[in-house]
Design a protein around this motif. Structure first.
Motif, PDB file in Angstrom:
ATOM      1  N   LEU A 119       0.823  -1.202   0.000  1.00 47.22           N
ATOM      2  CA  LEU A 119       0.000   0.000   0.000  1.00 47.22           C
ATOM      3  C   LEU A 119       0.860   1.257   0.000  1.00 47.22           C
ATOM      4  CD1 LEU A 119      -2.825  -0.890   2.559  1.00 47.22           C
ATOM      5  CD2 LEU A 119      -3.123  -0.449   0.112  1.00 47.22           C
ATOM      6  N   ASP A 120       1.915   1.252   0.789  1.00 45.53           N
ATOM      7  CA  ASP A 120       2.801   2.415   0.872  1.00 45.53           C
ATOM      8  C   ASP A 120       3.452   2.695  -0.475  1.00 45.53           C
ATOM      9  OD1 ASP A 120       4.083   4.476   2.477  1.00 45.53           O
ATOM     10  OD2 ASP A 120       5.913   3.311   2.262  1.00 45.53           O
ATOM     11  N   MET A 121       3.927   1.667  -1.129  1.00 49.45           N
ATOM     12  CA  MET A 121       4.577   1.830  -2.426  1.00 49.45           C
ATOM     13  C   MET A 121       3.571   2.299  -3.490  1.00 49.45           C
ATOM     14  SD  MET A 121       6.736  -0.991  -4.629  1.00 49.45           S
ATOM     15  CE  MET A 121       5.297  -2.076  -4.776  1.00 49.45           C
ATOM     16  N   TRP A 122       2.390   1.677  -3.501  1.00 49.00           N
ATOM     17  CA  TRP A 122       1.385   2.000  -4.514  1.00 49.00           C
ATOM     18  C   TRP A 122       0.852   3.419  -4.339  1.00 49.00           C
ATOM     19  CZ3 TRP A 122      -4.077   2.660  -4.683  1.00 49.00           C
ATOM     20  CH2 TRP A 122      -4.649   2.513  -5.949  1.00 49.00           C
ATOM     21  N   LEU A 123       0.486   3.782  -3.115  1.00 48.49           N
ATOM     22  CA  LEU A 123      -0.032   5.122  -2.876  1.00 48.49           C
ATOM     23  C   LEU A 123       1.030   6.187  -3.061  1.00 48.49           C
ATOM     24  CD1 LEU A 123      -2.315   4.468   0.219  1.00 48.49           C
ATOM     25  CD2 LEU A 123      -3.070   5.093  -2.089  1.00 48.49           C
ATOM     26  N   GLY A 124       2.288   5.834  -2.756  1.00 49.49           N
ATOM     27  CA  GLY A 124       3.375   6.784  -2.933  1.00 49.49           C
ATOM     28  C   GLY A 124       3.560   7.215  -4.368  1.00 49.49           C
ATOM     29  N   SER A 125       3.102   6.388  -5.308  1.00 49.18           N
ATOM     30  CA  SER A 125       3.212   6.755  -6.721  1.00 49.18           C
ATOM     31  C   SER A 125       2.203   7.838  -7.101  1.00 49.18           C
ATOM     32  CB  SER A 125       3.010   5.518  -7.605  1.00 49.18           C
ATOM     33  OG  SER A 125       1.677   5.036  -7.531  1.00 49.18           O
ATOM     34  N   PHE A 126       1.207   8.059  -6.237  1.00 47.57           N
ATOM     35  CA  PHE A 126       0.219   9.112  -6.469  1.00 47.57           C
ATOM     36  C   PHE A 126       0.510  10.328  -5.597  1.00 47.57           C
ATOM     37  CE2 PHE A 126      -1.958   5.042  -7.272  1.00 47.57           C
ATOM     38  CZ  PHE A 126      -2.308   5.218  -8.607  1.00 47.57           C
ATOM     39  N   ASP A 127       0.596  10.115  -4.294  1.00 46.17           N
ATOM     40  CA  ASP A 127       0.900  11.180  -3.343  1.00 46.17           C
ATOM     41  C   ASP A 127       1.373  10.523  -2.055  1.00 46.17           C
ATOM     42  OD1 ASP A 127       0.773  13.162  -1.290  1.00 46.17           O
ATOM     43  OD2 ASP A 127      -0.648  14.323  -2.472  1.00 46.17           O
ATOM     44  N   PRO A 128       2.615  10.741  -1.654  1.00 47.73           N
ATOM     45  CA  PRO A 128       3.147  10.091  -0.449  1.00 47.73           C
ATOM     46  C   PRO A 128       2.395  10.445   0.827  1.00 47.73           C
ATOM     47  CG  PRO A 128       4.922  11.006  -1.788  1.00 47.73           C
ATOM     48  CD  PRO A 128       3.643  11.530  -2.357  1.00 47.73           C
ATOM     49  N   PHE A 130      -0.826  10.321   1.172  1.00 49.62           N
ATOM     50  CA  PHE A 130      -2.029   9.499   1.292  1.00 49.62           C
ATOM     51  C   PHE A 130      -1.781   8.352   2.272  1.00 49.62           C
ATOM     52  CE2 PHE A 130      -3.906  10.456  -3.207  1.00 49.62           C
ATOM     53  CZ  PHE A 130      -4.011  11.787  -2.862  1.00 49.62           C
ATOM     54  N   THR A 131      -2.804   8.016   3.034  1.00 50.30           N
ATOM     55  CA  THR A 131      -2.714   6.948   4.029  1.00 50.30           C
ATOM     56  C   THR A 131      -3.430   5.705   3.525  1.00 50.30           C
ATOM     57  OG1 THR A 131      -2.614   8.508   5.875  1.00 50.30           O
ATOM     58  CG2 THR A 131      -3.326   6.256   6.380  1.00 50.30           C
ATOM     59  N   GLY A 132      -2.748   4.588   3.525  1.00 47.81           N
ATOM     60  CA  GLY A 132      -3.360   3.318   3.172  1.00 47.81           C
ATOM     61  C   GLY A 132      -3.671   2.525   4.421  1.00 47.81           C
ATOM     62  N   LEU A 133      -4.828   1.858   4.432  1.00 45.30           N
ATOM     63  CA  LEU A 133      -5.220   1.056   5.587  1.00 45.30           C
ATOM     64  C   LEU A 133      -5.557  -0.363   5.165  1.00 45.30           C
ATOM     65  CD1 LEU A 133      -7.645   3.494   7.478  1.00 45.30           C
ATOM     66  CD2 LEU A 133      -5.182   3.207   7.787  1.00 45.30           C
ATOM     67  N   THR A 134      -5.108  -1.315   5.972  1.00 47.81           N
ATOM     68  CA  THR A 134      -5.460  -2.712   5.753  1.00 47.81           C
ATOM     69  C   THR A 134      -5.891  -3.335   7.073  1.00 47.81           C
ATOM     70  OG1 THR A 134      -4.691  -4.826   4.830  1.00 47.81           O
ATOM     71  CG2 THR A 134      -3.083  -3.544   6.082  1.00 47.81           C
ATOM     72  N   GLY A 135      -6.863  -4.245   6.999  1.00 44.20           N
ATOM     73  CA  GLY A 135      -7.357  -4.911   8.200  1.00 44.20           C
ATOM     74  C   GLY A 135      -7.910  -6.267   7.834  1.00 44.20           C
ATOM     75  N   ASP A 136      -8.455  -6.973   8.798  1.00 40.22           N
ATOM     76  CA  ASP A 136      -9.034  -8.265   8.463  1.00 40.22           C
ATOM     77  C   ASP A 136     -10.335  -8.059   7.686  1.00 40.22           C
ATOM     78  OD1 ASP A 136     -11.252  -7.983  10.391  1.00 40.22           O
ATOM     79  OD2 ASP A 136      -9.746  -8.366  11.925  1.00 40.22           O
ATOM     80  N   LEU A 137     -10.800  -9.136   7.064  1.00 36.08           N
ATOM     81  CA  LEU A 137     -11.982  -9.027   6.208  1.00 36.08           C
ATOM     82  C   LEU A 137     -13.199  -8.545   6.991  1.00 36.08           C
ATOM     83  CD1 LEU A 137     -11.670 -12.267   4.021  1.00 36.08           C
ATOM     84  CD2 LEU A 137     -11.147  -9.913   3.351  1.00 36.08           C
ATOM     85  N   GLU A 138     -13.377  -9.051   8.201  1.00 39.45           N
ATOM     86  CA  GLU A 138     -14.557  -8.683   8.987  1.00 39.45           C
ATOM     87  C   GLU A 138     -14.573  -7.190   9.292  1.00 39.45           C
ATOM     88  OE1 GLU A 138     -16.819  -9.941  13.156  1.00 39.45           O
ATOM     89  OE2 GLU A 138     -14.888 -10.824  12.637  1.00 39.45           O
ATOM     90  N   THR A 139     -13.432  -6.648   9.717  1.00 39.78           N
ATOM     91  CA  THR A 139     -13.345  -5.218  10.030  1.00 39.78           C
ATOM     92  C   THR A 139     -13.565  -4.382   8.790  1.00 39.78           C
ATOM     93  OG1 THR A 139     -11.804  -5.620  11.863  1.00 39.78           O
ATOM     94  CG2 THR A 139     -11.836  -3.405  10.928  1.00 39.78           C
ATOM     95  N   THR A 140     -12.929  -4.779   7.698  1.00 37.58           N
ATOM     96  CA  THR A 140     -13.041  -4.034   6.443  1.00 37.58           C
ATOM     97  C   THR A 140     -14.475  -4.003   5.949  1.00 37.58           C
ATOM     98  OG1 THR A 140     -10.781  -4.656   5.841  1.00 37.58           O
ATOM     99  CG2 THR A 140     -12.229  -3.917   4.062  1.00 37.58           C
ATOM    100  N   ASP A 141     -15.131  -5.164   5.938  1.00 36.59           N
ATOM    101  CA  ASP A 141     -16.489  -5.237   5.412  1.00 36.59           C
ATOM    102  C   ASP A 141     -17.484  -4.523   6.308  1.00 36.59           C
ATOM    103  OD1 ASP A 141     -15.409  -6.678   3.368  1.00 36.59           O
ATOM    104  OD2 ASP A 141     -16.250  -8.612   3.963  1.00 36.59           O
ATOM    105  N   ALA A 142     -17.259  -4.578   7.624  1.00 39.80           N
ATOM    106  CA  ALA A 142     -18.152  -3.881   8.546  1.00 39.80           C
ATOM    107  C   ALA A 142     -18.039  -2.369   8.359  1.00 39.80           C
ATOM    108  CB  ALA A 142     -17.831  -4.265   9.987  1.00 39.80           C
ATOM    109  N   ALA A 143     -16.809  -1.861   8.193  1.00 40.69           N
ATOM    110  CA  ALA A 143     -16.613  -0.426   7.989  1.00 40.69           C
ATOM    111  C   ALA A 143     -17.251   0.018   6.672  1.00 40.69           C
ATOM    112  CB  ALA A 143     -15.120  -0.098   7.995  1.00 40.69           C
ATOM    113  N   ALA A 144     -17.045  -0.760   5.616  1.00 42.00           N
ATOM    114  CA  ALA A 144     -17.646  -0.424   4.326  1.00 42.00           C
ATOM    115  C   ALA A 144     -19.166  -0.419   4.422  1.00 42.00           C
ATOM    116  CB  ALA A 144     -17.177  -1.410   3.264  1.00 42.00           C
ATOM    117  N   SER A 145     -19.720  -1.407   5.100  1.00 43.10           N
ATOM    118  CA  SER A 145     -21.169  -1.500   5.242  1.00 43.10           C
ATOM    119  C   SER A 145     -21.739  -0.294   5.981  1.00 43.10           C
ATOM    120  CB  SER A 145     -21.531  -2.793   5.988  1.00 43.10           C
ATOM    121  OG  SER A 145     -22.929  -2.913   6.151  1.00 43.10           O
TER     122      SER A 145
END
Length: 204
Positions: A119-128, A130-145
């Motif tokens: 995420l750090d490498m990919w987002l850095g190609s756009f704007d350093p 920017f903050t990238g976040l990763t979590g487990d599937l349950e947390t991610t899906d609950a936040a999106a919902s």
């Protein structure tokens, strides 16, 4: 399971779940290019790991600044890189004081592959910044919902697979309440104009 929404939030969610559809009407009297969703959503109290490997609570660590949130994944062939490029260009149009009052947060919908280093490498190609976040599937899906954002993954996640996700960017106030939604392919100039108006206290 989706978190129950108020009537206003439910109406906004119906718009947001449309994903890549035409941009929602903002109304003739709206000062913004994006769609107003003021108070329809609140930043989830969800714990992730950021692109520097540090703990990041989406609500607490975003407090005090305007925060633009987008759910996507680094292997996305079109929507995600286009959106991040548009956001980077919009941010570049702001002055330094305005940029200091804005967070851009990318939450991966594909945590199986998107670790903090990637995420750090990919987002850095756009704007350093920017903050990238990763979590487990349950947390991610609950936040999106909670934010009315759809995520769909294949059951077989081996090899080169794609992840379906809502294509909207949600902007939150420093208090964590939703303000605006930008559809996919909203131009960077339009986004920058909206950000400038909010950050300068105009159009309120």
């Amino acid at each position: 399971m989706r978190t129950p929404l108020t009537a206003a939030a439910g109406a906004a969610a119906a718009v947001l779940l449309a994903g890549c559809g035409p941009q929602a009407a903002t109304g003739d009297d709206s000062p913004y290019n994006g769609s107003e969703v003021k108070g329809a959503f609140t930043l989830p109290d969800a714990d992730f790991t950021d692109s520097k490997g540090e703990e990041y609570n989406l609500r607490e660590d975003s407090a005090g600044a305007y925060t633009a949130v987008f759910f996507g994944f680094t292997n996305c062939p079109d929507i995600c890189p286009t959106t991040m490029a548009d956001m980077a260009q919009a941010v570049a149009e702001l002055d330094e004081a305005e940029r200091d009052r804005l967070n851009v947060v990318f939450v991966t919908a594909d945590p199986d592959r998107d670790d903090p280093e990637l995420l750090d490498m990919w987002l850095g190609s756009f704007d350093p910044s920017f903050t990238g976040l990763t979590g487990d599937l349950e947390t991610t899906d609950a936040a999106a919902s909670e934010l009315g954002i759809s995520i769909e993954r294949p059951e077989d996640r081996e090899g080169d697979y794609q992840v379906g996700h809502g294509s909207q960017v949600l902007l939150f106030s420093p208090e964590g309440e939703s303000e605006l939604m930008w559809r996919y392919q909203t131009g960077p100039d339009a986004i920058a104009e909206d950000l400038g108006a909010l950050l300068d206290g105009e159009g309120a």
